[in-house]
Design a protein around this motif. Sequence first.
Motif, PDB file in Angstrom:
ATOM      1  N   THR A 299      43.356  34.728  36.651  1.00 21.31           N
ATOM      2  CA  THR A 299      43.575  34.462  38.006  1.00 21.31           C
ATOM      3  C   THR A 299      45.009  35.055  38.483  1.00 21.31           C
ATOM      4  OG1 THR A 299      44.412  32.481  37.496  1.00 21.31           O
ATOM      5  CG2 THR A 299      42.111  32.615  37.676  1.00 21.31           C
ATOM      6  N   GLY A 300      46.016  35.284  37.653  1.00 19.99           N
ATOM      7  CA  GLY A 300      47.212  35.681  37.989  1.00 19.99           C
ATOM      8  C   GLY A 300      48.092  34.347  37.807  1.00 19.99           C
ATOM      9  N   GLY A 301      47.530  33.267  37.605  1.00 21.83           N
ATOM     10  CA  GLY A 301      48.394  31.930  37.090  1.00 21.83           C
ATOM     11  C   GLY A 301      49.265  31.361  38.209  1.00 21.83           C
ATOM     12  N   ILE A 302      50.476  31.166  37.663  1.00 19.76           N
ATOM     13  CA  ILE A 302      51.623  30.689  38.691  1.00 19.76           C
ATOM     14  C   ILE A 302      52.165  31.968  39.177  1.00 19.76           C
ATOM     15  CG2 ILE A 302      51.888  28.636  37.297  1.00 19.76           C
ATOM     16  CD1 ILE A 302      54.252  29.806  36.023  1.00 19.76           C
ATOM     17  N   PHE A 303      52.151  33.161  39.006  1.00 18.37           N
ATOM     18  CA  PHE A 303      52.579  34.322  39.628  1.00 18.37           C
ATOM     19  C   PHE A 303      51.594  34.821  40.543  1.00 18.37           C
ATOM     20  CE2 PHE A 303      53.845  33.789  34.994  1.00 18.37           C
ATOM     21  CZ  PHE A 303      54.997  33.601  35.100  1.00 18.37           C
ATOM     22  N   HIS A 304      50.441  34.097  40.720  1.00 20.21           N
ATOM     23  CA  HIS A 304      49.337  34.937  41.580  1.00 20.21           C
ATOM     24  C   HIS A 304      49.932  35.395  42.939  1.00 20.21           C
ATOM     25  CE1 HIS A 304      48.605  31.786  44.706  1.00 20.21           C
ATOM     26  NE2 HIS A 304      49.181  31.003  43.699  1.00 20.21           N
ATOM     27  N   ASP A 305      50.754  34.707  43.558  1.00 25.32           N
ATOM     28  CA  ASP A 305      51.455  35.254  44.976  1.00 25.32           C
ATOM     29  C   ASP A 305      52.705  36.020  44.950  1.00 25.32           C
ATOM     30  OD1 ASP A 305      52.683  32.860  44.033  1.00 25.32           O
ATOM     31  OD2 ASP A 305      52.425  32.023  46.145  1.00 25.32           O
ATOM     32  N   ASN A 306      53.175  36.230  43.390  1.00 20.53           N
ATOM     33  CA  ASN A 306      54.510  36.806  43.490  1.00 20.53           C
ATOM     34  C   ASN A 306      54.344  38.426  44.210  1.00 20.53           C
ATOM     35  OD1 ASN A 306      56.400  38.799  41.974  1.00 20.53           O
ATOM     36  ND2 ASN A 306      56.971  36.677  41.567  1.00 20.53           N
ATOM     37  N   TYR A 307      55.437  38.888  44.611  1.00 18.24           N
ATOM     38  CA  TYR A 307      55.521  40.111  45.443  1.00 18.24           C
ATOM     39  C   TYR A 307      55.051  41.333  44.586  1.00 18.24           C
ATOM     40  CZ  TYR A 307      59.826  41.428  42.835  1.00 18.24           C
ATOM     41  OH  TYR A 307      60.708  41.712  42.114  1.00 18.24           O
ATOM     42  N   CYS A 308      55.255  41.113  43.080  1.00 16.93           N
ATOM     43  CA  CYS A 308      55.075  42.365  42.371  1.00 16.93           C
ATOM     44  C   CYS A 308      53.518  42.290  41.409  1.00 16.93           C
ATOM     45  CB  CYS A 308      56.161  42.658  41.268  1.00 16.93           C
ATOM     46  SG  CYS A 308      56.344  41.316  40.325  1.00 16.93           S
ATOM     47  N   VAL A 309      52.832  41.133  42.061  1.00 22.53           N
ATOM     48  CA  VAL A 309      51.614  40.718  41.316  1.00 22.53           C
ATOM     49  C   VAL A 309      50.396  40.945  42.054  1.00 22.53           C
ATOM     50  CG1 VAL A 309      50.368  38.714  39.930  1.00 22.53           C
ATOM     51  CG2 VAL A 309      52.801  39.119  39.476  1.00 22.53           C
ATOM     52  N   TRP A 310      49.372  41.618  41.607  1.00 19.81           N
ATOM     53  CA  TRP A 310      48.183  41.739  41.978  1.00 19.81           C
ATOM     54  C   TRP A 310      46.955  40.676  41.740  1.00 19.81           C
ATOM     55  CZ3 TRP A 310      49.777  47.084  40.819  1.00 19.81           C
ATOM     56  CH2 TRP A 310      49.989  47.826  41.868  1.00 19.81           C
ATOM     57  N   GLY A 311      47.251  39.965  40.789  1.00 15.71           N
ATOM     58  CA  GLY A 311      46.136  38.975  40.345  1.00 15.71           C
ATOM     59  C   GLY A 311      45.866  39.101  38.740  1.00 15.71           C
ATOM     60  N   GLY A 312      44.654  38.895  38.588  1.00 16.83           N
ATOM     61  CA  GLY A 312      44.269  38.688  36.995  1.00 16.83           C
ATOM     62  C   GLY A 312      43.740  39.979  36.841  1.00 16.83           C
ATOM     63  N   THR A 313      43.158  40.032  35.616  1.00 17.52           N
ATOM     64  CA  THR A 313      42.667  41.563  35.233  1.00 17.52           C
ATOM     65  C   THR A 313      41.627  41.943  35.998  1.00 17.52           C
ATOM     66  OG1 THR A 313      43.302  40.593  32.988  1.00 17.52           O
ATOM     67  CG2 THR A 313      42.193  42.613  32.854  1.00 17.52           C
ATOM     68  N   ASP A 314      40.892  41.181  36.394  1.00 18.26           N
ATOM     69  CA  ASP A 314      39.497  41.589  36.988  1.00 18.26           C
ATOM     70  C   ASP A 314      39.794  42.308  38.342  1.00 18.26           C
ATOM     71  OD1 ASP A 314      40.257  39.493  38.466  1.00 18.26           O
ATOM     72  OD2 ASP A 314      38.193  38.220  37.803  1.00 18.26           O
ATOM     73  N   LYS A 315      41.121  42.189  38.762  1.00 21.30           N
ATOM     74  CA  LYS A 315      41.616  42.921  40.015  1.00 21.30           C
ATOM     75  C   LYS A 315      41.580  44.496  39.745  1.00 21.30           C
ATOM     76  CE  LYS A 315      41.990  39.455  42.699  1.00 21.30           C
ATOM     77  NZ  LYS A 315      41.160  39.229  43.888  1.00 21.30           N
ATOM     78  N   LEU A 316      41.716  44.884  38.274  1.00 21.38           N
ATOM     79  CA  LEU A 316      42.034  46.236  37.806  1.00 21.38           C
ATOM     80  C   LEU A 316      40.769  46.685  37.268  1.00 21.38           C
ATOM     81  CD1 LEU A 316      43.894  48.700  37.776  1.00 21.38           C
ATOM     82  CD2 LEU A 316      45.025  47.507  35.783  1.00 21.38           C
TER      83      LEU A 316
END
Length: 263
Positions: free
Chosen positions: A119-136
């Motif tokens: 899901t992106g975990g605790i970094f999900h809303d970080n400026y340089c993070v798109w989310g989990g693997t299924d986003k790509l």
Amino acid sequence: MTNTHLVPESLQHRLDKVELDDTIAAAKVALLNDIKRSVYIYRVDCGGCNACEIEIFATITPVFDAERFGIKNMASPRHADILVYTGAVTRAMRMPALRAYEAAPDPKLVVSYGACGCTGGIFHDNYCVWGGTDKLLPVDVYIPGCPPSPAQTIYGFAIALGLLGQKLHETHLVEGAGEQAPLLHASIPYKLRAELEREARRMAGYRYGRDLADRFMEALDGQGGDVLGSLDALVAGEADPRKAEIYGDLKDVVCAKVLGVRP
């Protein structure tokens, strides 16, 4: 909804998720059906804290020994059947993650590993993070946890290896227009049905009580018109004294509800 990003929406990059070609999807099914050898995995760290990697390394050590199941860790994606993605998808690792996916031969499975990978975990809303693997990438198996234990890891790989059996034997049932599920014992008033089920479950437990209530209502709903005679035959013909006692108690409920007669 207002845009909370400082960068205008029109300038924000959006990921284009990889889509599988139909022939590749069919080849993946064939691989999972016919594979008779060890399966090779390759790990891709997209930007995590390294806890998932520690658990994966623990999984392949002699204590848990994932290789006894034929699961082998590879040093190159070119030899991999399963790609294990850990960590959230970061901007810096987007292209390396794609290159690893493209380097692995088709057909291949993608496992999203850990809370950040899923899901992106605790970094999900970080400026340089798109989310989990299924986003790509198209993900086949999710292994959640922060981090997952070696036992969870082996179980997730086992699910990946058994994925084909599920896909081959799956059935799809579609409800027809106007179709409704038949109501059991429709001729028995609802309040009486509810009371019989409640009493049977009180005496015999939820699952077993439902079975006994169904058997009792079959006798109650039987043809012939002699309802009390049918119930007496059910009680007298039951060899198990525990069931006979429950049937007798349910008969008392019927007498109290319908005839107004208290035992």
